[in-house]
Each structure stands twice: as structure tokens, then as C-alpha cells.
Design an enzyme around this catalytic site. Structure first.
Site, mmCIF file in Angstrom:
data_model
loop_
_atom_site.group_PDB
_atom_site.id
_atom_site.type_symbol
_atom_site.label_atom_id
_atom_site.label_comp_id
_atom_site.label_asym_id
_atom_site.label_seq_id
_atom_site.Cartn_x
_atom_site.Cartn_y
_atom_site.Cartn_z
ATOM 1 N N GLN A 152 0.842 -1.211 -0.017
ATOM 2 C CA GLN A 152 0.043 0.147 -0.142
ATOM 3 C C GLN A 152 0.782 1.330 0.091
ATOM 4 O O GLN A 152 0.386 2.216 -0.076
ATOM 5 C CB GLN A 152 -0.830 0.042 1.275
ATOM 6 C CG GLN A 152 -1.977 -0.848 1.209
ATOM 7 C CD GLN A 152 -2.570 -1.157 2.381
ATOM 8 O OE1 GLN A 152 -2.607 -2.171 3.440
ATOM 9 N NE2 GLN A 152 -3.212 -0.144 3.150
ATOM 10 N N PHE A 162 -6.052 -4.221 3.286
ATOM 11 C CA PHE A 162 -6.714 -3.940 4.611
ATOM 12 C C PHE A 162 -5.838 -3.428 5.583
ATOM 13 O O PHE A 162 -6.314 -3.580 6.718
ATOM 14 C CB PHE A 162 -7.478 -5.477 4.752
ATOM 15 C CG PHE A 162 -8.130 -6.044 3.743
ATOM 16 C CD1 PHE A 162 -9.343 -5.202 3.541
ATOM 17 C CD2 PHE A 162 -7.935 -7.201 3.000
ATOM 18 C CE1 PHE A 162 -10.359 -5.999 2.455
ATOM 19 C CE2 PHE A 162 -8.777 -7.720 2.109
ATOM 20 C CZ PHE A 162 -9.764 -7.033 1.653
ATOM 21 N N GLU A 170 0.688 -2.016 4.613
ATOM 22 C CA GLU A 170 0.691 -0.237 4.688
ATOM 23 C C GLU A 170 2.324 -0.017 5.114
ATOM 24 O O GLU A 170 3.011 0.411 4.604
ATOM 25 C CB GLU A 170 -0.193 0.331 5.880
ATOM 26 C CG GLU A 170 0.134 1.873 6.064
ATOM 27 C CD GLU A 170 -0.890 2.668 6.384
ATOM 28 O OE1 GLU A 170 -2.337 2.080 6.861
ATOM 29 O OE2 GLU A 170 -0.646 3.729 7.252
ATOM 30 N N ARG A 206 -5.935 7.078 16.858
ATOM 31 C CA ARG A 206 -7.267 7.103 16.132
ATOM 32 C C ARG A 206 -8.355 6.686 17.062
ATOM 33 O O ARG A 206 -9.699 6.940 17.064
ATOM 34 C CB ARG A 206 -7.259 6.256 14.919
ATOM 35 C CG ARG A 206 -8.578 6.438 13.816
ATOM 36 C CD ARG A 206 -8.288 6.039 12.558
ATOM 37 N NE ARG A 206 -7.840 6.838 11.710
ATOM 38 C CZ ARG A 206 -8.594 7.981 10.920
ATOM 39 N NH1 ARG A 206 -10.007 7.799 11.079
ATOM 40 N NH2 ARG A 206 -7.999 8.718 10.300
ATOM 41 N N ARG A 218 -8.215 -1.986 8.586
ATOM 42 C CA ARG A 218 -9.330 -1.256 8.287
ATOM 43 C C ARG A 218 -9.838 -0.670 9.417
ATOM 44 O O ARG A 218 -10.562 -1.249 10.231
ATOM 45 C CB ARG A 218 -10.184 -2.283 7.611
ATOM 46 C CG ARG A 218 -11.353 -1.546 6.588
ATOM 47 C CD ARG A 218 -12.021 -2.588 5.640
ATOM 48 N NE ARG A 218 -12.672 -2.176 4.671
ATOM 49 C CZ ARG A 218 -13.253 -2.867 3.643
ATOM 50 N NH1 ARG A 218 -13.307 -3.919 3.562
ATOM 51 N NH2 ARG A 218 -13.910 -2.224 2.565
ATOM 52 N N PHE A 241 -8.292 1.347 11.679
ATOM 53 C CA PHE A 241 -6.934 1.724 12.225
ATOM 54 C C PHE A 241 -7.086 2.111 13.502
ATOM 55 O O PHE A 241 -6.784 3.380 13.869
ATOM 56 C CB PHE A 241 -6.512 2.639 11.161
ATOM 57 C CG PHE A 241 -5.249 3.217 11.393
ATOM 58 C CD1 PHE A 241 -4.100 2.539 10.673
ATOM 59 C CD2 PHE A 241 -4.547 4.610 12.142
ATOM 60 C CE1 PHE A 241 -2.796 2.787 10.850
ATOM 61 C CE2 PHE A 241 -3.295 4.707 12.037
ATOM 62 C CZ PHE A 241 -2.294 3.961 11.343
ATOM 63 N N GLU A 254 -13.021 2.397 4.881
ATOM 64 C CA GLU A 254 -13.041 2.029 6.263
ATOM 65 C C GLU A 254 -14.354 2.052 7.149
ATOM 66 O O GLU A 254 -14.767 1.087 7.749
ATOM 67 C CB GLU A 254 -11.749 2.485 7.052
ATOM 68 C CG GLU A 254 -10.473 1.997 6.705
ATOM 69 C CD GLU A 254 -9.509 3.162 7.300
ATOM 70 O OE1 GLU A 254 -9.430 4.534 6.862
ATOM 71 O OE2 GLU A 254 -8.761 2.657 7.937
HETATM 72 N N1 MTE Z 1 -11.280 -3.152 -0.217
HETATM 73 C C1 MTE Z 1 -10.713 -4.060 -0.942
HETATM 74 N N2 MTE Z 1 -11.331 -4.607 -1.697
HETATM 75 N N3 MTE Z 1 -9.333 -4.402 -0.548
HETATM 76 C C2 MTE Z 1 -8.578 -3.766 0.379
HETATM 77 O O1 MTE Z 1 -7.331 -4.150 0.690
HETATM 78 N N4 MTE Z 1 -8.660 -2.070 2.286
HETATM 79 C C3 MTE Z 1 -9.457 -1.179 3.005
HETATM 80 C C4 MTE Z 1 -10.214 -0.448 2.175
HETATM 81 N N5 MTE Z 1 -11.130 -1.340 1.393
HETATM 82 C C5 MTE Z 1 -9.172 -2.632 1.297
HETATM 83 C C6 MTE Z 1 -10.437 -2.295 0.703
HETATM 84 C C7 MTE Z 1 -8.653 -0.186 3.623
HETATM 85 S S1 MTE Z 1 -7.864 -0.436 5.037
HETATM 86 C C8 MTE Z 1 -8.251 1.136 3.458
HETATM 87 S S2 MTE Z 1 -7.655 2.235 4.304
HETATM 88 C C9 MTE Z 1 -8.981 1.572 2.009
HETATM 89 O O2 MTE Z 1 -9.598 0.531 1.249
HETATM 90 C C10 MTE Z 1 -7.846 2.092 1.087
HETATM 91 O O3 MTE Z 1 -8.291 2.546 -0.223
HETATM 92 P P1 MTE Z 1 -9.069 3.905 -0.623
HETATM 93 O O4 MTE Z 1 -8.133 4.868 0.382
HETATM 94 O O5 MTE Z 1 -8.842 4.213 -1.751
HETATM 95 O O6 MTE Z 1 -10.402 3.651 0.124
HETATM 96 N N1 HPA Z 2 -4.840 5.749 8.935
HETATM 97 C C1 HPA Z 2 -3.881 5.211 8.312
HETATM 98 N N2 HPA Z 2 -2.622 5.138 8.371
HETATM 99 C C2 HPA Z 2 -2.264 6.100 9.195
HETATM 100 C C3 HPA Z 2 -2.909 6.907 9.738
HETATM 101 C C4 HPA Z 2 -4.287 6.542 9.772
HETATM 102 O O1 HPA Z 2 -5.168 7.614 10.301
HETATM 103 N N3 HPA Z 2 -2.224 7.842 10.345
HETATM 104 C C5 HPA Z 2 -0.916 7.410 10.213
HETATM 105 N N4 HPA Z 2 -0.954 6.617 9.411
HETATM 106 MO MO1 MOS Z 3 -6.199 1.171 6.006
HETATM 107 S S1 MOS Z 3 -6.146 0.395 7.749
HETATM 108 O O1 MOS Z 3 -5.699 2.875 6.476
HETATM 109 O O2 MOS Z 3 -4.675 0.691 5.304
#
Ligand code: MTE
Ligand code: HPA
Ligand code: MOS
Length: 778
Positions: free
Chosen positions: A212, A243, A247, A325, A357, A359, A727
Site C-alpha cells: 500500500q 486491508f 501499509e 485514532r 481497516r 486503524f 473503512e
Molecule cells: N477493499 C478491498 N477490496 N481491499 C482492500 O485491501 N482495504 C481497505 C479499504 N477497502 C481494502 C479495501 C482499507 S484498510 C483502506 S484504508 C482503504 O480501502 C484504502 O483505499 P481507499 O483510500 O482508496 O479507500
Molecule cells: N490511517 C492509516 N494510516 C495512518 C494513519 C491513519 O489514520 N495515520 C498515520 N498513518
Molecule cells: Mo487502511 S487500515 O488505513 O490501510
């Protein structure tokens, strides 16, 4: 005028425009198997395969290590240990306390100690088991409670306080205190952690990584190799899920693959087996809570004191931000006038827990949602009335404990709509009626709301870049700093770019995330992917549009700001010209047809010391009603029906948004019900494969599943006035957990609060039914 908004409006409803439910850009490739992941890349000649040798002890000195049997195993080319690391032996994202390979001391069962490189994946894995390692045990900390009592923490404890909670609780008409716990959760991405490192000319390296956070991988590799960032190119076309688990924690595997590749000057791939992935990588933090709450006869909270202990694992990783968070989400949808929240990140000799997801947000808000029901049961009120009494106000009672005004509160109309659509009141009565007549099977019903803060809580991370190329045939290529993990980010960015240029979605392609294209990117995390990268791509596209408008007005007459880009044409001075024709003419007139774009979220501010500020650009809201049935003889349960109403602002892509809401809800339900992480008394994770660790299956989805979008534009100037969706919907699953607790309370007949922590496994439900105390699970 060719303004941003007009372009969206003229495009609204057309195939591929922002606002339409276009299929995921890789949907057809996913189902046909054509979509390529890192392990699908054709292997270059000479590619070697790596496997990791893992610690068998939770905390020990390595007194001797004999790797000769590993070196002598068939197919083995090299064995590397910490002493082979030319730079810094660290892959920690914030605090530099995370060794790539253990150096003299092991800190958890599963910690990588050495790397084996062999001619095949299988040979490397077999050889990795042949090491003779002798350990001298050191005292291990195996539970967060133990860490707490020994004051072992990975970062200093944090505390948020407003008003005088002690006095408020002491003078409150009602008072309750108690404890609660929730489990961690394994990310269980379908594609495991993987990196493929290929040495290139002149001391450089190209790394394909399922991550990520490509820029972080690049930075960490530079430190580990002792190189400069420009020597390293990190690329990710897509992940099979992240997910949060990719990260920061893709770093260790990126580092090992790169170390081996540089050492041997050959391509090296490191792909983890599922069990190893479970044993090595961190998960969602489990929490233990102690609370003391004072409230009035309507159930309105007057004061809350909350103490949270997190299982952080052996290193800091992202725990500080996760705990922050969590602290910022204890309020969830409610105004708590007097509050004191503490969070302690307990250092344990287990995997280093990380992003998942939500966090920490889910763990913070869960406790308060459980409390709402505890208070309602105590006062014998409808829990919905207690929730409504506590909701943030519109003009008063609208400041969070950290000092941010809740300016965009849609809780009242959203809840009203859900109550009506789900027939909440009638179904509550029906559930009571059912329970009166059913001695063994019992039903429960719960409604829970969500308010989730959108932005990284490290203000600087809220920035993004994009690069848009318009080719002479009018086709468009977009690159941005975000990563695709299945969430549909690339689809949304393509839609936004297409809308900006008045094109059909088929004209726009998004390419792999690549550190050589966009520098210094943030993780795709905190649900901000579209907010940040969508805005950056729109910025880039609008710069090109501006140049094309200037050119077209100069060539065909009229003014630049009256040129309209729509339906694949450029409308200039009464003429409708194909976009490609204008682009080609612009090329011959020496107009720059590509542009970079940048976006930084305005107004984010956070004071770590006082835990106050404006950490979120806006909030996303939602609410859910779940109805469950439990079997009081076996503890088994089933989700019968779920109604979800979720606020995504003005949706860019309703199909993708609904997919995110459904997926988040079911994933949260797994966390709170079936997924159980168990460590034995030696600190060994015993649930490290799908045989023992149960994620939800399609058969766990409710037969009656109703998901709707709460359709109202974001009051903030986000891309297309949409809201982040990745999330927040995970927290809608609290309704399932609370419905199970409701069913248990209904089954017990006698007043009193069920002793049921998360996960509510059948075993835990049975214990709660028989009045046995819940065991702490964090
Ligand atoms: N959806 C799918 N299909 N796969 C993933 O790994 N990760 C989740 C969410 N939805 C995830 C997902 C998490 S932890 C986050 S932070 C967000 O997607 C990140 O993507 P976005 O910021 O584009 O929504
Ligand atoms: N979400 C995910 N990653 C991060 C955050 C958060 O709020 N803050 C710092 N790293
Ligand atoms: Mo989502 S836990 O912020 O990768």
C-alpha cells in the site's frame, strides 16, 4: 464555462462519467484470471527464490546458530543473516525498533532470523527448516495486561481529557463501571506478502511489491542497503487485498528480497506461505478496556473515564497512530461532555500489530456502542432512544473531546431514514414476541450508528500527486500515488479524469503505481485514496484542459473560458470538434499535452501533546440494523437480516461504494464473531491458517441484505463532493455484535448484563448464556 462542476454535471449519468456505477477497471481481468499480481510476472532468467527461517521462541538470546545444514540443502545458493545487512537493520516505519532479521535476540515466535535463497521456492522453504538454533530464554511478556503491569510500552501512554469526568461521574444519577475486551484480527488478504527484486545496471534495483506504500518501501530499502532513493524503483500494479496489512509490513519482505538480490546480483522473489504470513506479520490490535461512566435517567452520558490497553506486539510499527485514532473515536456519534481516555500500547513478545481497516477507530468506538446498550438495559429503555439522547447536536453539544466542531452532522436524518426503511420499531416488537414463544432459539436486534473521521492523523500525509498524459490520438494515461487493492481507486480516478476532460471512461487508462513517476507519496490508507489522488488527477487534467481551451479559442475563435469539453468533443465557437482532433492540432502547435497535479487537504491540524486540534477534514456517517438468531443449546448464531444506510456524500461510483460497504460490514462481522487469534503459553500463535482461523464465507452473509447510500453531497470541497468509503462501513458490523448480546440478554430472562467480549464465538456465547465470565482476549 468549463468549470470543474459544469464538466461533472454535463457528464452526469453518461457511461463512465463520475457518478455512474462503472464496473471495476479490472473486473473482467479479475474473473478471467488475466489480472496480474506480483507472482504472475514472467520470471526473468536466473530468478532465485527466498524463504525465511523463523524464531521458535517468544523472547530469547540466540546462544548458537548453525546454518550449515541449510547451506548444504539441495538447491540452496546462499543464506543471509543480520550481519549481511550493509545499512541499518531496521524496517520500522516510525520508530526505528524493527529489525529486518533478528540480531542476537529474538522477540516473538515467528520473527525472521535468516533468509535462504535457492533455485526453487520449494527448495528454499525446505532448507529454511534445517537450521540448528540454540536459545537462552529471556522473560517474555505474553499479554497486554502483563505488559501494562510491567510498564512495558512501545510508545509513551497517551491521554485525552475534557472537563471534570470524576466530578461528573460522582454527581451523576446513575453510574456503572466494568471491563470489556476485543480480539485482534488477521488481515487475511487473499494475495500474501510478496516482493520480487531485480538488480539493474549501475547499482540500481527495481522492486515489484504488493504494498500500500511504495514510497515507504523505497525509503526503507535505501536505509537497509545504504543507498540513495534514486537507485530504487518500487512498482505495484495491484494487490490482492491489503486491508492495512501492507501499509508498513510489506517492508520486511521488500528488504529481504532486495538484500538477497543485491548480494547475489540476481533476481530474487520472496513469496510467503500463508502460515508464515500469519506467524510473521502484525494484525489488528486487540484491546482491553476499563470504564467508569455516569449518566442520567434518559441514559445521557455525563462523564466517562476509559482506560484502554492495546496489544502492540514487539515493536512500535504504527501503534501510536492507531492508538490516537482509537482515542479520537471513543466518542463515535455522541457528545460526551466530561471525558478522560487513556491508551497504553503494551509491548508484548508477539507479532507487531499494525493497520487494519479502521486503524483503531473501530476499537475506540466499539466500547461506546457496547456501553449504549449496557446503559439502556440498566435503565430498561429502548437503546435507540438512549443513542438519540446522546447524539452530537447540530448547534450545541457539537464539539468533540479533541476540540473539533462536528459541522456536517447527518445522524438525525440518516437514523430516521434507516429506522423507517428497516421497520425497526415493528421488528423490535416482533423479536420480543418471537422470544416469548421460543424457548431454545432466541432473537436479538440492534441499531448502531457510525461517525468516522476522514484524513490521516499525521497532517503531512494528506497530500498526493498525479501525472496525466494525453496522447496525440486523444487517449489518456493517468498515474497517481495511490495503490489499487481491490477497493476501486483506479476506477474512480479514471472516472474523475474522464469527467474532467469530457471523455468516455474507455479513453482513460490508469497505470501501475511507480515511485519513478510520482515521488514521496503517502500510503493508500485512512480511506483517503480517492480524496487525495482523485483531486491530484483532476488538478493535472484540468491544467491540460486549460491549455487546450486556450489553444482552441486561439485557433477556432471565441474565448477560452467558453470552451466546453463534453461527450468526447471540444465545443468551441459553435463548433463540435472531436477531442482527438483538437489534441493533435495542439501537438502541432507545440502545446504541452501532459501535466502533473498536486493536492493537499486544507486545514488539518493536530497537537500530539494536548491531543487537540482538527485532525479530520470531515466525517463519514452510517447506521445499521442487524437481526440475529442464536441457538441457546449450542451457541451457534445466524445473521438473519441486515439493513445498512451509509453516507458516501455524492457517490462517484455507486457500485464500488456498495461493494465497499458490504465488504467492510462482513469483514467487521468476522472480527467480532468468528475470527479468533489464540496464542499458547509459549507465545506461539496457534490459529495461523484457515483451518483454525475462521473468516466469514459467503454463506455467512445474511439472506436478507439491504444496503443503501445516503445521498447527500459532502459539505466539504472533496472530489465530486464524495466521501471516503474504505473503512467507515466496517463499524456498521457493531450492530451484529450488539444484536448477539441482545439475544443473549433476552435468553437469560433474568436482568443483568451478558458477560460477552468480542469475538462472540459460539463458545463465548454459550459461556455468556450460562453466566460464566468472559475471558480476556486482547
Ligand atoms: N477493499 C478491498 N477490496 N481491499 C482492500 O485491501 N482495504 C481497505 C479499504 N477497502 C481494502 C479495501 C482499507 S484498510 C483502506 S484504508 C482503504 O480501502 C484504502 O483505499 P481507499 O483510500 O482508496 O479507500
Ligand atoms: N490511517 C492509516 N494510516 C495512518 C494513519 C491513519 O489514520 N495515520 C498515520 N498513518
Ligand atoms: Mo487502511 S487500515 O488505513 O490501510
Amino acid at each position: 464555462m468549463n468549470t470543474h462542476t459544469d464538466v461533472f454535471l454535463t457528464q452526469d449519468g453518461k457511461a463512465g462519467a463520475a457518478g455512474s456505477p462503472a464496473p471495476h477497471e479490472s473486473a473482467a481481468l479479475h474473473v478471467s484470471g488475466e489480472a496480474s499480481y506480483v507472482d504472475d510476472l514472467p520470471e526473468l532468467q536466473g530468478t532465485l527464490h527466498c524463504a525465511l527461517g523463523l524464531s521458535g521462541k517468544a523472547h530469547a538470546h540466540i546462544s548458537s546458530i548453525n546454518l550449515d545444514p541449510v547451506r548444504q540443502a539441495p538447491g540452496v545458493v546462499a543464506v543471509l543473516t543480520a550481519s549481511d545487512i550493509p545499512g541499518e537493520n531496521n524496517c520500522g516505519p516510525v520508530v526505528h525498533d524493527d529489525p529486518v532479521l533478528a540480531d542476537g535476540v529474538v522477540r516473538y515466535v515467528g520473527q525472521p532470523v535468516f533468509a535462504v535463497v535457492a533455485h526453487s521456492h520449494d527448495a528454499a522453504r525446505r532448507a529454511a527448516r534445517l537450521a540448528h538454533i540454540e536459545y537462552e530464554d529471556l522473560p517474555a511478556i505474553l499479554s497486554p495486561q502483563q505488559a501494562r503491569s510491567e510498564q512495558a510500552t512501545v510508545v509513551p501512554p497517551m491521554r485525552m481529557r475534557r472537563g471534570d469526568p470524576e466530578a461528573a461521574i460522582a454527581s451523576a444519577p446513575q453510574r456503572l463501571s466494568g471491563s470489556f475486551a476485543c480480539n485482534g484480527q488477521e488481515q487475511f488478504y487473499l494475495e500474501g506478502q510478496i516482493s520480487y527484486a531485480v538488480p539493474k545496471e549501475g547499482h540500481s534495483l527495481h522492486l515489484w511489491c504488493s504494498t500500500q506504500h511504495p514510497s515507504e518501501m523505497q525509503a526503507v530499502l535505501a536505509h537497509v542497503l545504504g543507498w540513495q532513493a534514486h537507485q530504487l524503483q518500487v512498482e505495484c500494479r495491484r494487490m490482492g487485498g491489503g486491508f492495512g496489512g501492507k501499509e508498513s509490513q510489506s517492508a520486511l519482505f521488500a528488504c529481504v528480497a532486495a538484500l538477497c538480490a543485491v548480494r547475489l546480483n540476481q533476481p530474487v522473489k520472496l513469496r510467503l506461505d500463508r502460515d508464515d504470513d500469519f506467524m510473521i506479520t502484525g494484525k489488528r490490535h486487540g484491546f482491553d478496556y476499563q470504564y467508569d461512566v455516569g449518566f442520567d435517567q434518559q441514559g445521557r452520558i455525563l462523564g466517562l473515564k476509559l482506560d484502554m490497553t492495546l496489544r502492540a506486539g514487539h515493536s512500535a510499527d504504527l501503534s501510536e497512530a492507531v492508538a490516537t485514532r482509537a482515542v479520537c473515536h471513543v466518542d463515535n456519534a455522541y457528545y460526551i461532555p466530561h471525558i478522560d481516555v487513556q491508551a497504553v500500547c503494551g509491548k508484548t513478545n508477539t507479532q507487531s500489530n499494525t493497520a487494519f481497516r479502521g486503524f483503531g477507530g473501530p476499537q475506540g468506538a466499539l466500547l461506546t456502542e457496547v456501553l449504549m446498550d449496557v446503559i439502556a438495559r440498566k435503565l430498561e429503555l429502548d437503546p435507540l432512544d438512549v443513542r438519540r439522547a446522546n447524539f452530537y447536536g447540530i448547534n450545541d453539544r457539537n464539539t468533540t473531546p479533541y476540540g473539533q466542531t462536528v459541522a456536517d452532522n447527518v445522524l438525525y436524518p440518516l437514523t430516521d431514514q434507516l429506522v423507517a426503511d428497516s421497520q425497526y420499531q415493528a421488528r423490535r416488537a416482533a423479536v420480543s414476541e418471537f422470544n416469548r414463544n421460543s424457548p431454545v432459539l432466541k432473537k436479538g436486534l440492534a441499531l448502531t450508528p457510525v461517525k468516522f473521521g476522514i484524513s490521516f492523523n499525521v497532517p503531512a500525509f494528506n497530500q498526493a500527486g498525479a501525472l496525466v498524459h494525453v496522447y496525440r490520438d486523444g487517449s489518456v494515461l493517468v498515474n497517481h500515488g495511490g495503490t489499487e487493492m481491490g477497493q476501486g481507486l483506479n476506477t474512480k480516478v479514471a472516472q474523475v479524469t474522464a469527467a474532467e476532460l469530457g471523455l468516455d471512461l474507455a479513453c482513460v487508462r490508469v497505470t501501475a503505481t511507480d515511485t519513478s513517476k510520482i515521488a514521496n507519496t503517502s500510503a493508500t490508507a485512512a480511506s483517503t485514496g480517492t480524496d487525495l489522488n482523485g483531486k491530484a488527477a483532476a488538478d493535472a487534467a484540468s491544467r491540460i484542459r486549460g491549455r487546450l481551451a486556450e489553444f482552441a479559442a486561439g485557433r477556432w475563435g471565441g474565448t477560452a473560458d467558453s470552451v466546453v469539453f463534453a461527450a468526447g468533443t471540444v465545443q468551441v465557437n459553435g463548433q463540435h470538434l472531436p477531442f482527438a482532433q483538437v489534441v493533435d492540432a495542439a501537438y502541432w502547435a507545440q502545446v504541452q499535452l501532459w501535466s502533473e497535479g498536486f493536492y493537499a487537504t486544507p486545514g488539518i491540524q493536530w497537537d500530539k501533546q494536548t491531543m487537540t486540534g482538527r485532525p479530520f477534514y470531515y466525517f463519514a456517517y452510517g447506521a445499521a440494523v442487524s437481526e440475529v438468531m442464536i441457538d441457546t443449546l449450542t451457541g451457534e448464531w445466524k445473521l438473519l437480516r441486515a439493513d445498512l444506510l451509509h453516507d458516501v456524500g455524492r457517490s462517484i461510483n455507486s457500485a464500488i461504494d456498495i461493494g465497499q460497504i458490504e465488504g467492510g460490514f462482513i469483514q467487521g462481522m468476522g472480527w467480532l464473531t468468528t475470527e479468533e487469534l489464540c496464542w499458547n503459553d509459549q507465545g506461539r500463535l496457534t490459529t495461523h491458517a484457515p483451518s483454525t482461523y475462521k473468516i466469514p464465507a459467503v454463506s455467512d452473509c445474511p439472506a436478507d441484505f439491504r444496503v443503501a447510500l445516503f445521498d447527500k453531497p459532502n459539505i466539504k470541497d472533496t472530489v465530486h463532493r464524495s466521501k471516503a468509503v474504505g473503512e467507515p462501513p466496517l463499524l456498521l458490523s457493531f450492530s451484529v455484535f450488539n444484536a448477539i448480546r441482545d439475544a443473549v440478554a433476552n435468553a437469560r430472562g433474568a436482568p443483568g448484563e451478558p458477560d460477552l467480549n468480542a469475538p462472540a464465538t459460539p463458545e463465548a456465547i454459550l459461556n455468556a448464556l450460562s453466566g460464566l465470565p468472559a475471558r480476556s482476549t486482547a
